[in-house]
Scaffold this motif. Structure first.
Motif, PDB file in Angstrom:
ATOM      1  N   LEU A  45      42.320   0.148  48.720  1.00  0.00           N
ATOM      2  CA  LEU A  45      42.260   1.603  48.876  1.00  0.00           C
ATOM      3  C   LEU A  45      43.393   2.277  48.119  1.00  0.00           C
ATOM      4  N   ARG A  46      44.564   1.663  48.142  1.00  0.00           N
ATOM      5  CA  ARG A  46      45.715   2.222  47.420  1.00  0.00           C
ATOM      6  C   ARG A  46      45.404   2.304  45.924  1.00  0.00           C
ATOM      7  N   GLY A  47      44.829   1.226  45.387  1.00  0.00           N
ATOM      8  CA  GLY A  47      44.443   1.217  43.976  1.00  0.00           C
ATOM      9  C   GLY A  47      43.356   2.235  43.672  1.00  0.00           C
ATOM     10  N   LEU A  48      42.368   2.316  44.549  1.00  0.00           N
ATOM     11  CA  LEU A  48      41.279   3.282  44.379  1.00  0.00           C
ATOM     12  C   LEU A  48      41.822   4.709  44.369  1.00  0.00           C
ATOM     13  N   LEU A  49      42.743   4.991  45.272  1.00  0.00           N
ATOM     14  CA  LEU A  49      43.291   6.334  45.355  1.00  0.00           C
ATOM     15  C   LEU A  49      44.022   6.707  44.072  1.00  0.00           C
ATOM     16  N   GLN A  50      44.758   5.771  43.504  1.00  0.00           N
ATOM     17  CA  GLN A  50      45.463   6.050  42.253  1.00  0.00           C
ATOM     18  C   GLN A  50      44.477   6.318  41.118  1.00  0.00           C
ATOM     19  N   ILE A 102      45.014   1.778  60.164  1.00  0.00           N
ATOM     20  CA  ILE A 102      44.287   2.168  58.955  1.00  0.00           C
ATOM     21  C   ILE A 102      44.474   3.660  58.690  1.00  0.00           C
ATOM     22  N   ARG A 103      44.335   4.472  59.737  1.00  0.00           N
ATOM     23  CA  ARG A 103      44.503   5.925  59.582  1.00  0.00           C
ATOM     24  C   ARG A 103      45.925   6.266  59.143  1.00  0.00           C
ATOM     25  N   HIS A 129      35.716   6.025  51.946  1.00  0.00           N
ATOM     26  CA  HIS A 129      36.064   4.607  51.959  1.00  0.00           C
ATOM     27  C   HIS A 129      36.935   4.237  53.158  1.00  0.00           C
ATOM     28  N   VAL A 130      37.829   5.136  53.546  1.00  0.00           N
ATOM     29  CA  VAL A 130      38.644   4.886  54.744  1.00  0.00           C
ATOM     30  C   VAL A 130      37.744   4.811  55.973  1.00  0.00           C
ATOM     31  N   ASN A 131      36.832   5.746  56.101  1.00  0.00           N
ATOM     32  CA  ASN A 131      35.914   5.729  57.253  1.00  0.00           C
ATOM     33  C   ASN A 131      35.033   4.495  57.254  1.00  0.00           C
ATOM     34  N   ASN A 132      34.639   4.049  56.090  1.00  0.00           N
ATOM     35  CA  ASN A 132      33.845   2.829  55.994  1.00  0.00           C
ATOM     36  C   ASN A 132      34.661   1.626  56.482  1.00  0.00           C
ATOM     37  N   LEU A 133      35.925   1.570  56.076  1.00  0.00           N
ATOM     38  CA  LEU A 133      36.795   0.481  56.521  1.00  0.00           C
ATOM     39  C   LEU A 133      36.988   0.541  58.037  1.00  0.00           C
ATOM     40  N   ILE A 134      37.219   1.717  58.566  1.00  0.00           N
ATOM     41  CA  ILE A 134      37.379   1.874  60.011  1.00  0.00           C
ATOM     42  C   ILE A 134      36.123   1.407  60.743  1.00  0.00           C
ATOM     43  N   GLY A 135      34.966   1.695  60.189  1.00  0.00           N
ATOM     44  CA  GLY A 135      33.707   1.292  60.807  1.00  0.00           C
ATOM     45  C   GLY A 135      33.514  -0.209  60.886  1.00  0.00           C
ATOM     46  N   HIS A 136      34.230  -0.955  60.053  1.00  0.00           N
ATOM     47  CA  HIS A 136      34.102  -2.405  60.049  1.00  0.00           C
ATOM     48  C   HIS A 136      35.313  -3.113  60.644  1.00  0.00           C
ATOM     49  N   ALA A 179      46.896   8.064  55.655  1.00  0.00           N
ATOM     50  CA  ALA A 179      47.633   9.329  55.637  1.00  0.00           C
ATOM     51  C   ALA A 179      48.883   9.211  54.760  1.00  0.00           C
ATOM     52  N   GLU A 180      49.585   8.098  54.859  1.00  0.00           N
ATOM     53  CA  GLU A 180      50.774   7.876  54.028  1.00  0.00           C
ATOM     54  C   GLU A 180      50.409   7.825  52.549  1.00  0.00           C
ATOM     55  N   MET A 181      49.300   7.152  52.247  1.00  0.00           N
ATOM     56  CA  MET A 181      48.858   7.060  50.850  1.00  0.00           C
ATOM     57  C   MET A 181      48.528   8.441  50.292  1.00  0.00           C
TER      58      MET A 181
END
Length: 90
Positions: A15-20, A53-54, A37-44, A58-60
């Protein structure tokens, strides 16, 4: 499929790479795509991992918002088809 803590760490890194990449290439949709993508990760992920994860997400976002956007040039001057200008003056 429920993700293990090791898998979650790997996904957070992705996710960090995707965000960049989104910040650099598609800043207008960056937050929407990132949240998806964050919500998808949380769902799994197991429920006890959701706050972590949240928090990471948020930090990212906070860190990436502080970065200047690449490729944004204020007051850029350009010409359409400058080779035609050269042909006219020759």
């Amino acid at each position: 499929m429920v993700l293990t803590p090791t898998m979650i760490e790997s996904e957070i890194s992705k996710l960090r790479g995707l965000l960049q990449i989104l910040h650099d290439d598609q800043p207008d949709v960056m937050e929407e795509v990132f949240r998806f993508h964050v919500n998808n990760l949380i769902g799994h992920a197991p429920e006890d991992q959701h706050p972590r994860i949240r928090s990471c997400a948020a930090e990212m976002l906070e860190a990436i918002r502080a970065q200047p956007r690449a490729g944004v040039i204020h007051g850029a001057q350009f010409q359409l088809m400058p080779e035609l200008e050269l042909a006219r003056t020759a």
